[in-house]
Design a protein around this motif. Structure first.
Motif, mmCIF file in Angstrom:
data_model
loop_
_atom_site.group_PDB
_atom_site.id
_atom_site.type_symbol
_atom_site.label_atom_id
_atom_site.label_comp_id
_atom_site.label_asym_id
_atom_site.label_seq_id
_atom_site.Cartn_x
_atom_site.Cartn_y
_atom_site.Cartn_z
ATOM 1 N N ASP A 164 1.240 -8.753 -10.360
ATOM 2 C CA ASP A 164 0.417 -9.887 -9.940
ATOM 3 C C ASP A 164 0.287 -9.813 -8.422
ATOM 4 O OD1 ASP A 164 -0.825 -12.275 -9.357
ATOM 5 O OD2 ASP A 164 0.779 -13.543 -10.170
ATOM 6 N N HIS A 165 -0.916 -9.464 -7.960
ATOM 7 C CA HIS A 165 -1.122 -9.264 -6.521
ATOM 8 C C HIS A 165 -0.784 -10.498 -5.707
ATOM 9 C CE1 HIS A 165 -4.913 -11.353 -7.307
ATOM 10 N NE2 HIS A 165 -4.959 -11.570 -6.007
ATOM 11 N N ALA A 166 -0.954 -11.684 -6.274
ATOM 12 C CA ALA A 166 -0.722 -12.926 -5.538
ATOM 13 C C ALA A 166 0.729 -13.037 -5.059
ATOM 14 C CB ALA A 166 -1.090 -14.117 -6.412
ATOM 15 N N LYS A 167 1.644 -12.413 -5.773
ATOM 16 C CA LYS A 167 3.062 -12.456 -5.394
ATOM 17 C C LYS A 167 3.374 -11.573 -4.192
ATOM 18 C CE LYS A 167 4.684 -13.376 -10.077
ATOM 19 N NZ LYS A 167 5.490 -12.858 -11.192
ATOM 20 N N HIS A 168 2.419 -10.740 -3.786
ATOM 21 C CA HIS A 168 2.682 -9.764 -2.733
ATOM 22 C C HIS A 168 1.715 -9.856 -1.559
ATOM 23 C CE1 HIS A 168 5.563 -7.821 -5.393
ATOM 24 N NE2 HIS A 168 4.672 -7.967 -6.352
ATOM 25 N N LEU A 169 0.938 -10.927 -1.483
ATOM 26 C CA LEU A 169 -0.053 -11.050 -0.412
ATOM 27 C C LEU A 169 0.577 -11.036 0.978
ATOM 28 C CD1 LEU A 169 -2.575 -13.614 -1.938
ATOM 29 C CD2 LEU A 169 -2.867 -11.140 -1.630
ATOM 30 N N ASP A 170 1.793 -11.561 1.110
ATOM 31 C CA ASP A 170 2.462 -11.573 2.416
ATOM 32 C C ASP A 170 2.686 -10.156 2.947
ATOM 33 O OD1 ASP A 170 4.345 -11.355 0.225
ATOM 34 O OD2 ASP A 170 5.945 -11.539 1.723
ATOM 35 N N ASN A 176 -4.714 -3.175 7.507
ATOM 36 C CA ASN A 176 -6.133 -2.887 7.706
ATOM 37 C C ASN A 176 -6.837 -2.879 6.342
ATOM 38 O OD1 ASN A 176 -8.510 -2.224 8.952
ATOM 39 N ND2 ASN A 176 -8.026 -0.035 9.134
ATOM 40 N N VAL A 177 -6.821 -4.036 5.665
ATOM 41 C CA VAL A 177 -7.435 -4.155 4.344
ATOM 42 C C VAL A 177 -8.205 -5.465 4.228
ATOM 43 C CG1 VAL A 177 -5.664 -2.762 3.168
ATOM 44 C CG2 VAL A 177 -5.384 -5.234 3.306
ATOM 45 N N GLU A 178 -9.141 -5.478 3.318
ATOM 46 C CA GLU A 178 -9.865 -6.701 2.946
ATOM 47 C C GLU A 178 -9.816 -6.783 1.430
ATOM 48 O OE1 GLU A 178 -14.466 -8.060 2.783
ATOM 49 O OE2 GLU A 178 -13.760 -7.276 4.707
ATOM 50 N N ILE A 179 -9.344 -7.912 0.919
ATOM 51 C CA ILE A 179 -9.224 -8.087 -0.531
ATOM 52 C C ILE A 179 -10.456 -8.791 -1.039
ATOM 53 C CG2 ILE A 179 -7.859 -9.125 -2.373
ATOM 54 C CD1 ILE A 179 -5.444 -8.945 -0.484
ATOM 55 N N GLN A 180 -11.121 -8.184 -2.011
ATOM 56 C CA GLN A 180 -12.323 -8.746 -2.630
ATOM 57 C C GLN A 180 -12.160 -8.747 -4.139
ATOM 58 O OE1 GLN A 180 -15.679 -6.470 -1.250
ATOM 59 N NE2 GLN A 180 -15.585 -7.351 0.807
#
Length: 181
Positions: A164-170, A176-180
């Motif tokens: 689950d990407h939300a658990k690792h956003l920190d 140098n990324v943009e999440i879409q």
């Protein structure tokens, strides 16, 4: 009765002169060629320890610390750092020497996990245990167990079925990324 061997019984060292045919487009020795040699010495070391045919199961990180030049003598040293039931971790050190000046450079080190197999490759074979005689022997064995635990933890944390990407956003802050999504 289980047999035990000291890693000195399985040490392998070899040297090879680096030729123009081993170079990349930048005129340095091709990293892939060095990896091929490292795989060969890992096989020799693991086979010598186990007494069996061995296959490469994984390769630890390989950091190319210094370039290797055409005409330098590359020396690789391999020893058994860890043994499991059928697996072994082979530590490899790669140095190059300018044979005209005598300058020696540490070029890279890595850890190859090798598995002992039957002649036809279908069955894993038990390997001798490891006799540890020095503080360095114990340190290398324990470092291998820690790397193995870290690898397992990584695969659990980033399991593709439960990730689950939300658990690792920190962890992405400042990258140098943009999440879409």
């Amino acid at each position: 009765m289980k047999r035990y061997k000291h890693n000195s019984e399985s040490h392998v060292t070899f040297s090879e002169l680096m030729l123009p045919s081993h170079s990349n487009f930048g005129g340095k020795i091709h990293g892939g060629y060095i990896l091929n040699l490292m795989d060969q010495i890992a096989f020799a070391c693991a086979s010598k320890h186990s007494g069996h045919y061995c296959v490469t199961a994984s390769i630890g990180s390989v950091d190319f610390l210094n370039p290797i030049e055409i005409g330098e003598l590359v020396t690789m040293k391999a020893s058994i750092n860890y043994v499991g039931r059928s697996s072994m971790v082979v530590g490899i050190r790669v140095d190059s020497e300018n044979i005209q000046t005598g300058e020696v450079k540490h070029c890279n080190s890595s850890f190859f996990t090798m598995v002992a197999k039957s002649k036809d490759g279908s069955v894993s074979k038990d390997v001798p245990g490891l006799i540890m005689k020095t503080n360095t022997d114990v340190r290398r064995f324990l470092e291998s167990t820690i790397r193995n635990e870290q690898r397992k933890s990584y695969h659990t944390t980033f399991d593709k079925e439960t990730f689950d990407h939300a658990k690792h956003l920190d962890k992405l802050d400042g990258q140098n990324v943009e999440i879409q999504l």
